[in-house]
Design a protein around this motif. Structure first.
Motif, short mmCIF file in Angstrom:
data_model
loop_
_atom_site.label_atom_id
_atom_site.label_comp_id
_atom_site.label_asym_id
_atom_site.label_seq_id
_atom_site.Cartn_x
_atom_site.Cartn_y
_atom_site.Cartn_z
N UNK A 54 0.56 10.34 -2.28
CA UNK A 54 -0.07 10.51 -0.97
C UNK A 54 0.63 9.63 0.08
N UNK A 55 1.94 9.52 -0.07
CA UNK A 55 2.75 8.67 0.79
C UNK A 55 2.66 9.07 2.26
N UNK A 56 2.81 10.36 2.54
CA UNK A 56 2.83 10.81 3.95
C UNK A 56 1.52 10.46 4.66
N UNK A 57 0.41 10.69 3.98
CA UNK A 57 -0.90 10.39 4.58
C UNK A 57 -1.04 8.88 4.81
N UNK A 58 -0.64 8.08 3.83
CA UNK A 58 -0.72 6.62 3.97
C UNK A 58 0.22 6.12 5.06
N UNK A 59 1.43 6.67 5.12
CA UNK A 59 2.38 6.25 6.15
C UNK A 59 1.83 6.54 7.54
N UNK A 60 1.23 7.70 7.72
CA UNK A 60 0.65 8.05 9.02
C UNK A 60 -0.49 7.10 9.38
N UNK B 115 0.81 -1.23 0.00
CA UNK B 115 0.00 0.00 0.00
C UNK B 115 0.84 1.28 0.00
N UNK B 116 1.98 1.25 0.69
CA UNK B 116 2.83 2.44 0.69
C UNK B 116 3.51 2.66 -0.65
N UNK B 117 3.84 1.58 -1.34
CA UNK B 117 4.41 1.72 -2.68
C UNK B 117 3.41 2.39 -3.61
N UNK B 118 2.16 1.99 -3.53
CA UNK B 118 1.11 2.61 -4.35
C UNK B 118 0.91 4.07 -3.94
N UNK B 119 0.88 4.33 -2.64
CA UNK B 119 0.71 5.70 -2.15
C UNK B 119 1.84 6.59 -2.66
N UNK B 120 3.05 6.06 -2.70
CA UNK B 120 4.19 6.84 -3.20
C UNK B 120 4.00 7.17 -4.68
N UNK B 121 3.54 6.19 -5.45
CA UNK B 121 3.33 6.41 -6.89
C UNK B 121 2.29 7.48 -7.15
N UNK B 122 1.29 7.58 -6.29
CA UNK B 122 0.19 8.52 -6.51
C UNK B 122 0.25 9.74 -5.58
N UNK C 290 7.04 3.73 9.14
CA UNK C 290 5.75 3.67 9.82
C UNK C 290 5.71 2.63 10.92
N UNK C 291 6.83 2.08 11.25
CA UNK C 291 6.88 1.16 12.38
C UNK C 291 7.87 1.64 13.44
N UNK C 292 8.19 2.92 13.39
CA UNK C 292 9.18 3.47 14.31
C UNK C 292 8.73 3.41 15.77
N UNK C 293 7.41 3.42 16.02
CA UNK C 293 6.92 3.39 17.38
C UNK C 293 6.95 2.02 18.02
N UNK C 294 7.35 1.02 17.26
CA UNK C 294 7.35 -0.35 17.78
C UNK C 294 8.74 -0.75 18.24
N UNK C 295 8.78 -1.67 19.18
CA UNK C 295 10.06 -2.21 19.62
C UNK C 295 10.02 -3.72 19.50
N UNK C 296 11.09 -4.36 19.82
CA UNK C 296 11.21 -5.82 19.75
C UNK C 296 11.04 -6.37 18.34
N UNK C 297 11.46 -5.60 17.34
CA UNK C 297 11.41 -6.08 15.97
C UNK C 297 12.66 -6.90 15.68
N UNK C 298 12.47 -8.02 15.01
CA UNK C 298 13.59 -8.83 14.56
C UNK C 298 13.44 -8.94 13.04
N UNK C 299 14.47 -8.56 12.32
CA UNK C 299 14.44 -8.58 10.86
C UNK C 299 15.16 -9.82 10.36
N UNK C 300 14.52 -10.55 9.48
CA UNK C 300 15.10 -11.74 8.85
C UNK C 300 15.22 -11.48 7.35
#
Length: 141
Positions: A58-64, A49-56, A97-107
Motif C-alpha cells: 500500500x505504498x502509493x496510498x501511504x506516500x500520498x 512507515x513507507x518501508x512497511x507500506x511497501x512490504x504490504x 513524498x517531499x517533492x512539494x517542499x523546497x529549501x531542503x538540505x541533505x546531510x
C-alpha cells in the motif's frame, strides 16, 4: 480560527472537518505563541512507515498520506517553524513524498564533514550483518 476551542478540539482528537486539515499548522502556531519561539521539529525514521507500506503493498496510498502530512505543516509555515530535522535511511530527495517542499538540505552519513556524528556501533553492524546472513563478510581492521 486561533482560539482555545480550536486547540481543545485538536488536543482531544475530536476534530471537525475545518480543524483536521490544519491541525499541525495550528499546533505549531500555538507552541510558538506560548513559548515565544519558533518550533524545532525532530522526526526520526521518517521513512520507516513507507518501508512497511511497501512490504504490504500500500505504498502509493501511504506516500500520498505522508506527502500531504508533511506539506501541511512544513510548507509555507516559516512563521512558526525554525527548523525541521528528518532522520532516516532513504534518500529524502528520492522518496517521492517531499517533492512539494523546497529549501531542503541533505546531510548524508557518508559525507566526511558529518562522519563523526552518524555512525553505527560495532554491535549494530554485527546485528545487521547477522540479520542479512552476511556475518562472515566483515573484515577486521
Amino acid at each position: 480560527m486561533l482560539n482555545k476551542s480550536c486547540f481543545d478540539s485538536i488536543s482531544s482528537g475530536k476534530f471537525e472537518d475545518d480543524v483536521t486539515e490544519d491541525a499541525l499548522f495550528y499546533l505549531f502556531k500555538y507552541l510558538k505563541d506560548y513559548h515565544k519561539n519558533k518550533c524545532i521539529v525532530l522526526i526520526d525514521e521518517y521513512n520507516y512507515p513507507l518501508d512497511i507500506a511497501y512490504q504490504y503493498q500500500y505504498y502509493e496510498k501511504a506516500r500520498d498520506f505522508f506527502a500531504s502530512l508533511f506539506e501541511a505543516f512544513l510548507k509555507d509555515n516559516n512563521e512558526n517553524l525554525e527548523k525541521v530535522l528528518l532522520i532516516g535511511v532513504s534518500c529524502i530527495t528520492k522518496s517521492g513524498y517531499l517533492l512539494g517542499l523546497n529549501n531542503l538540505i541533505v546531510f548524508p552519513m557518508y559525507n566526511k564533514e558529518f562522519a563523526n556524528y552518524f555512525r553505527f556501533t560495532e554491535d549494530e553492524i554485527f546485528i545487521f550483518l547477522q540479520y542479512n546472513d552476511k556475518e562472515g563478510t566483515l573484515e577486521a581492521h
